[in-house]
Design an enzyme around this catalytic site. Sequence first.
Site, short mmCIF file in Angstrom:
data_model
loop_
_atom_site.label_atom_id
_atom_site.label_comp_id
_atom_site.label_asym_id
_atom_site.label_seq_id
_atom_site.Cartn_x
_atom_site.Cartn_y
_atom_site.Cartn_z
N ARG A 1 -1.77 6.31 -8.75
CA ARG A 1 -1.61 7.03 -10.02
C ARG A 1 -0.83 6.22 -11.06
O ARG A 1 -0.81 6.61 -12.23
CB ARG A 1 -0.94 8.39 -9.79
N ASP B 1 -0.58 -2.38 -2.48
CA ASP B 1 0.27 -2.98 -1.44
C ASP B 1 0.85 -1.96 -0.47
O ASP B 1 1.16 -2.30 0.67
CB ASP B 1 1.43 -3.77 -2.09
N HIS C 1 -0.78 0.72 0.73
CA HIS C 1 -1.85 0.87 1.72
C HIS C 1 -1.93 -0.38 2.61
O HIS C 1 -2.12 -0.29 3.81
CB HIS C 1 -3.20 1.08 1.04
N GLN D 1 -7.75 18.93 -1.58
CA GLN D 1 -6.29 18.85 -1.73
C GLN D 1 -5.86 18.80 -3.19
O GLN D 1 -4.68 18.65 -3.49
CB GLN D 1 -5.72 17.67 -0.93
P1 AMP Z 1 -3.13 7.85 -0.80
O1 AMP Z 1 -4.29 6.94 -0.89
O2 AMP Z 1 -2.27 7.89 -2.03
O3 AMP Z 1 -3.50 9.22 -0.29
O4 AMP Z 1 -2.17 7.23 0.31
C1 AMP Z 1 -2.65 6.90 1.58
C2 AMP Z 1 -1.49 6.55 2.47
O5 AMP Z 1 -0.79 5.44 1.91
C3 AMP Z 1 -0.48 7.69 2.60
O6 AMP Z 1 -0.01 7.75 3.95
C4 AMP Z 1 0.61 7.27 1.66
O7 AMP Z 1 1.89 7.78 2.01
C5 AMP Z 1 0.58 5.77 1.80
N1 AMP Z 1 1.21 5.15 0.64
C6 AMP Z 1 0.89 5.36 -0.66
N2 AMP Z 1 1.71 4.66 -1.46
C7 AMP Z 1 2.59 4.01 -0.66
C8 AMP Z 1 3.70 3.14 -0.89
N3 AMP Z 1 4.08 2.81 -2.11
N4 AMP Z 1 4.35 2.67 0.20
C9 AMP Z 1 3.97 3.01 1.44
N5 AMP Z 1 2.94 3.83 1.73
C10 AMP Z 1 2.25 4.32 0.70
#
Ligand code: AMP
Length: 284
Positions: free
Chosen positions: A190, A36, A38, A62
């Site tokens: 995660r 949610d 994303h 990374q």
């Molecule tokens: P990731 O796939 O974890 O690299 O996250 C991709 C994007 O989604 C990044 O800009 C994160 O900050 C954002 N994101 C991940 N989790 C959340 C969350 N719980 N609320 C808002 N944005 C999120």
Amino acid sequence: MVKVVETVAEVREQVAAWRREGLTVGLVPTMGYLHDGHKSLIARSVKENDRTVVSDFVNPIQFGPNEDLDSYPRDLDHDIAVVEQGGGDLIFHPSVEEMYGKDFDFYTYVKVEELSSGLCGASRPIHFRGVCTVVSKLFHIVCPDRAYFGQKDAQQLSIIRRMVRDLNFPLEICGCPIIREEDGLAKSSRNTYLNAEERQAALCLSRALNKGKAAIEAGETDAAKVRAIITEEIEREPLSKIDYVEIVDWNNLKPVDSTEGSILTAIAVYIGTTRLIDNFIIER
Ligand code: AMP
């Protein structure tokens, strides 16, 4: 219908076609396994742009040597359904080779000094260099008008904003609020690593931050005292191990003594072997 492409050339071709029609383009960079959080970024991009590209790439550069690159969850079919439902137009799902050449035939990195060494950078020394490099590449590949990042990764948001400013990327960075589970846990790919007991224990992060925030709202201005309140709450949870609890200036990520300015309160905590992050920002 969302289209999935795996090559840089296909993305460029599609975006060029949209540009010829005079359409605007939003980019949502992700590592997939979409939840949610994303979805909220995708929804905002769909609202603010004519077309939305979601990149779906677990970026190896990374991750540190002992981190979870191999076990990081992946599910492209699920991600396609999420982007489709959210009204996104294109998923860029490149191979590692497409991004970094055969056997990492790759020499160039983007590093944002100053902002990358504290907070998560202290225990993840190459992390933000990897993030900035992949995000720079995505900006050059997609050439979006706007790109969407979650406040969940507040240090990342701050670093990307600075990179865009310092390197004159011609686009707008849009920060989006943290999306949480009903019980307060910040959504994260995660979270799937947590067993039932750990999932319950993980609530200590949001609970501790709420206590810290309440103290500030009640008039506490001493950052050390707020940190102590947060630390104590996390330490009450036996499965937790603190990586850091920091209060920094939201403008430059430097530690502050007083909570009176614009501040980021950020924490990283291991629950068992899973490292979780959470934060709140007060802008003044
Ligand atoms: P990731 O796939 O974890 O690299 O996250 C991709 C994007 O989604 C990044 O800009 C994160 O900050 C954002 N994101 C991940 N989790 C959340 C969350 N719980 N609320 C808002 N944005 C999120």
